[in-house]
Every structure is written in C-alpha cells, then in structure tokens.
Design a protein around this motif. Structure first.
Motif, PDB file in Angstrom:
ATOM      1  N   ALA A 224     168.224  54.286  35.030  1.00 19.54           N
ATOM      2  CA  ALA A 224     168.199  55.441  34.136  1.00 19.54           C
ATOM      3  C   ALA A 224     167.525  55.123  32.807  1.00 19.54           C
ATOM      4  O   ALA A 224     167.024  56.028  32.125  1.00 19.54           O
ATOM      5  N   ASP A 225     167.508  53.848  32.441  1.00 20.12           N
ATOM      6  CA  ASP A 225     166.910  53.428  31.167  1.00 20.12           C
ATOM      7  C   ASP A 225     165.454  52.999  31.309  1.00 20.12           C
ATOM      8  O   ASP A 225     164.835  52.586  30.327  1.00 20.12           O
ATOM      9  N   ASN A 226     164.920  53.060  32.511  1.00 21.52           N
ATOM     10  CA  ASN A 226     163.545  52.611  32.739  1.00 21.52           C
ATOM     11  C   ASN A 226     162.568  53.560  32.030  1.00 21.52           C
ATOM     12  O   ASN A 226     162.423  54.718  32.426  1.00 21.52           O
TER      13      ASN A 226
ATOM     14  N   ALA B  46     155.154  42.099  23.525  1.00 21.81           N
ATOM     15  CA  ALA B  46     155.667  40.778  23.915  1.00 21.81           C
ATOM     16  C   ALA B  46     156.985  40.424  23.249  1.00 21.81           C
ATOM     17  O   ALA B  46     157.898  39.901  23.902  1.00 21.81           O
ATOM     18  N   LEU B  47     157.117  40.681  21.958  1.00 21.72           N
ATOM     19  CA  LEU B  47     158.295  40.225  21.220  1.00 21.72           C
ATOM     20  C   LEU B  47     159.380  41.280  21.088  1.00 21.72           C
ATOM     21  O   LEU B  47     160.351  41.091  20.352  1.00 21.72           O
ATOM     22  N   MET B  48     159.238  42.372  21.812  1.00 22.03           N
ATOM     23  CA  MET B  48     160.276  43.413  21.780  1.00 22.03           C
ATOM     24  C   MET B  48     161.322  43.150  22.865  1.00 22.03           C
ATOM     25  O   MET B  48     160.974  42.821  24.000  1.00 22.03           O
ATOM     26  N   PRO B  49     162.602  43.285  22.546  1.00 22.29           N
ATOM     27  CA  PRO B  49     163.631  43.184  23.593  1.00 22.29           C
ATOM     28  C   PRO B  49     163.377  44.251  24.660  1.00 22.29           C
ATOM     29  O   PRO B  49     163.124  45.412  24.342  1.00 22.29           O
ATOM     30  N   ILE B  50     163.458  43.856  25.901  1.00 22.83           N
ATOM     31  CA  ILE B  50     163.099  44.751  27.005  1.00 22.83           C
ATOM     32  C   ILE B  50     163.972  46.001  27.015  1.00 22.83           C
ATOM     33  O   ILE B  50     163.502  47.086  27.379  1.00 22.83           O
ATOM     34  N   ASP B  51     165.224  45.866  26.588  1.00 20.11           N
ATOM     35  CA  ASP B  51     166.130  47.018  26.628  1.00 20.11           C
ATOM     36  C   ASP B  51     165.977  47.943  25.425  1.00 20.11           C
ATOM     37  O   ASP B  51     166.648  48.973  25.335  1.00 20.11           O
TER      38      ASP B  51
ATOM     39  N   LEU C  27     166.845  42.273  37.418  1.00 18.80           N
ATOM     40  CA  LEU C  27     167.607  41.248  36.698  1.00 18.80           C
ATOM     41  C   LEU C  27     168.806  41.845  35.958  1.00 18.80           C
ATOM     42  O   LEU C  27     169.523  41.121  35.261  1.00 18.80           O
ATOM     43  N   ARG C  28     168.992  43.153  36.091  1.00 17.38           N
ATOM     44  CA  ARG C  28     170.098  43.880  35.472  1.00 17.38           C
ATOM     45  C   ARG C  28     170.056  43.805  33.950  1.00 17.38           C
ATOM     46  O   ARG C  28     171.092  43.785  33.277  1.00 17.38           O
TER      47      ARG C  28
END
Length: 384
Positions: free
Chosen positions: A174-176, A124-129, A168-169
């Motif tokens: 490639a980073d998925n 939950a608290l991790m940046p998605i990227d 949402l860019r």
C-alpha cells in the motif's frame, strides 16, 4: 598523536583522535578527514559508520558539497536536512535489487545505467520508506525524459527497487509509490524485414566478396535468413543440437556478452526444421571444421562469439555495397518469418519455428499472414 587503540577493532574508516570520533575515506582522487561531534560510545561509532557511508555515496555521485561536510562536523544546523536517519536508504535497496536481479546481462547493464544516471543522484540517500509518489513525480519532472520509451524503460529498475523493498518488508504494498506512477503508451513499430530481392542481393554479395576465413560470415547469414534464429541463439548453437537424420536442430540456449545462458530469450526451447538452404549452410560450416563443439566460431579469434557484432559489420558492408536501406542484422529473423507467412505456411507452424505464441505472431506479423490477398481485397473497393 592518536589515542591508545581500543581493545575492540574499529570499523573501517573510523578512528578516535584526541578523544573524538573521526571518519576518513578517499574518492575521485580526493581524501576526506572529518571529525564528528559524537561521543566515542558504541552509539556514536554506529552513527559515524552511517555518516561515512552516506558521504561516500554522495562523493561517488559527484554531489558531495562543503555544506554536507559542515553538517557532518556539526558546524551548521539545518532544520530541513538531517544527514543520519535510522531508515534503510534507497541506494542500499537498489544494490540488493541489482544483486538479486535475474535479468540477462544486457538488461542488467541497462538497469544499472538507468539507476546510476537518473535515480541514484536524486534518491540514493533518502530512506526508502520516506519516498512518496509526489517525490518520484518531482524527480521525473526534473529529469525530463526525451521519449516515452526511454521513460518506460527507466521505470523498470525503479519499480524493481521498490518491489525489493516490499519483499524485504521495508514498505508495504500500500505504501509503494510506484503504484501511482503509470507507464506511457508507446506505439509499437512494425517489423521491418528485408524483401526477398534485398535478401538475395545481400547474400550474393557476401558469397562473391568474402574470402578465406571471412567466408564463414556468408554461411552465418544463410543460417540467419533461412532459420529465423536470433543472433544470441545462433552463436550459442552446438553441433550436438543438430539432428542430421531428421533435418532439424534444437534451440535451447543463448549467448549474451560472452555469457552462456541455458535458456532462450523467451525461456522456451524449440525444434527448428532445416530447409535446403539452411542444411547446405550447416554442411559448409561442418566442412570448415572451425570447432568440435560450437557451430559458430569467430574467425578472428577462433573462440566462441562474445556478441554478434563481427557478423553484423559484414552485413552492413553488404548493405552499403548494394545500396540496400539499412536495417539491423536481427531483421534477418523478421525476413524468415514473413517469407514463411507470404508462402501461406500454417501460422501455428511459423509461431513454433520462431518461438512465439500464436497470439504474439499474429500481433507482430498479422499484415503478412494473408500474403498478397490483402492487395487483392483492397482492389475490390470501387474508387470511381
């Protein structure tokens, strides 16, 4: 005493006390007041908003610790942990995914449950990227799913969150990280229809034992066994869908958890032809005059069905009474399909009646397509 209020309204849960920023919130019967080591500037206030949101999220998931509070206050310094990050968090994207998800209510409930139970407490608290394939694999290993099917099902909303992040860019395709996470192979079970003798025994028991308002359920299962409609389609059926003159009905809607959908499960409307048994059932339901609009009305509430549980419980009673091996009431649909195929009805017609493609029909019901011919063929094999 509080400082004089700013001319600008402070964000919810943020205030200035004795010249210092403080955040406050309540969760799970606990109240938190945390003074932060940041200046009372616009940047400091924005940071306070983020910290408050992240602490609330941890409190909601039951993972908020004293170290988290201490870190927010600035009492401790952790080189490998930082409570504030400029990236968009996994939980923010997950909420957006659930809001925009177009699945039916049952599926959305399953997705929410999977996210809440497995993914949110860990991501939950991790940046998605910043979430990598290795991180996802570590989480999967920590969870230890009980079955491959559950594993595959729980990956569906997780993939959806990262697909939403791409939309949402926030990350690129490639980073998925999910592109490296594969589903596990699960063996599909064969349909488990009732035999013709079992079906007759169940319907006879319902016919003899259901009286008064409950008799409705006998006619309900006459329709279920002799039309092959899904339960969600039966409880959405309207009298305006019935074509008495041509002996057919249009199946184009479904009801799931009380919510009417103007589509079927496969998003394909179809015309189902009535036979003598299903036509007789419709005539009996018409004579009962339960409702001017819906064909199927719950006798207990005199309202459209919320789900098919009341009908299902009647069939369970019949199975117990006749000592028929338990199967889901949904399998009345499988029974109709296999009866048609065993009677050598054209598979294309059967597929159309069920709302399947011919390929799907053959995949699911192939063993019944040739009726007893399979037994004849195997008997040709010499065993001496």
């Amino acid at each position: 005493m509080d400082d004089q209020p700013s001319k600008r309204k402070m964000p919810t849960g943020v205030r200035i006390r004795h010249g210092r920023l403080q955040i406050y919130f309540s969760r799970n019967k606990e109240t938190y007041n945390v003074t932060l080591p940041y200046p009372t500037t616009a940047a400091g206030i924005n940071t306070a908003v983020k910290i408050r949101r992240e602490l609330i999220t941890k409190a909601e998931w039951g993972v908020l610790t004293d170290d988290d509070i201490a870190l927010a206050r600035g009492d401790v310094v952790a080189d490998d942990s930082k409570i504030v990050d400029n990236g968009v968090l996994f939980q923010e994207v997950a909420q957006k995914y659930l809001k925009h998800c177009e699945a039916n209510q049952d599926s959305k409930g399953d997705y929410l449950s999977a996210l809440n139970k497995h993914w949110m407490p860990r991501l939950a608290l991790m940046p998605i990227d910043k979430i990598t394939s290795d991180k996802v694999r570590d989480v999967i290993a920590d969870i230890g799913f009980n079955s491959d099917k559950t594993y595959n099902n729980c990956l569906v909303p997780l993939r959806g969150v990262f697909d939403k992040a791409i939309e949402l860019r926030l990350i690129t395709p490639a980073d998925n990280p999910m592109s490296m996470i594969k589903n596990k192979k699960v063996q599909s079970g064969l349909p488990d229809p009732f035999t013709r003798d079992e079906m007759d025994a169940l319907l006879n028991w319902l016919d003899v034992n259901l009286e008064g308002k409950d008799r409705f359920y006998y006619w309900y299962f006459e329709m279920a066994f002799w039309t092959g409609c899904r339960p969600s389609e039966l409880i959405a059926l309207r009298w305006s869908d019935i074509d008495w003159f041509n002996g057919s009905m249009i199946i184009s809607k479904s009801r799931v958890r009380g919510v009417e959908k103007q589509v079927t499960k496969t998003h394909t409307a179809r015309e189902v032809y009535l036979n003598d048994r299903s036509k007789r059932a419709l005539e009996a339901l018409d004579a009962m005059k339960l409702h001017d609009d819906y064909v199927m009305i719950c006798p207990e509430t005199s309202q459209p069905f919320y789900n098919e549980k009341p009908a299902r419980m009647r069939l369970i009673d019949a199975m117990k009474a006749k000592r028929v091996r338990h199967r889901p009431a949904y399998n009345a649909r499988h029974t109709y399909a296999t009866m048609l195929l065993m009677a050598d009805v054209n598979p294309v017609f059967v597929a159309n009646q069920l709302g399947h493609s011919l390929q799907m029909l053959i995949k699911r019901y192939g063993r019944w397509i040739h009726g007893d011919q399979n037994k004849i063929e195997i008997s040709k094999l010499p065993t001496n």
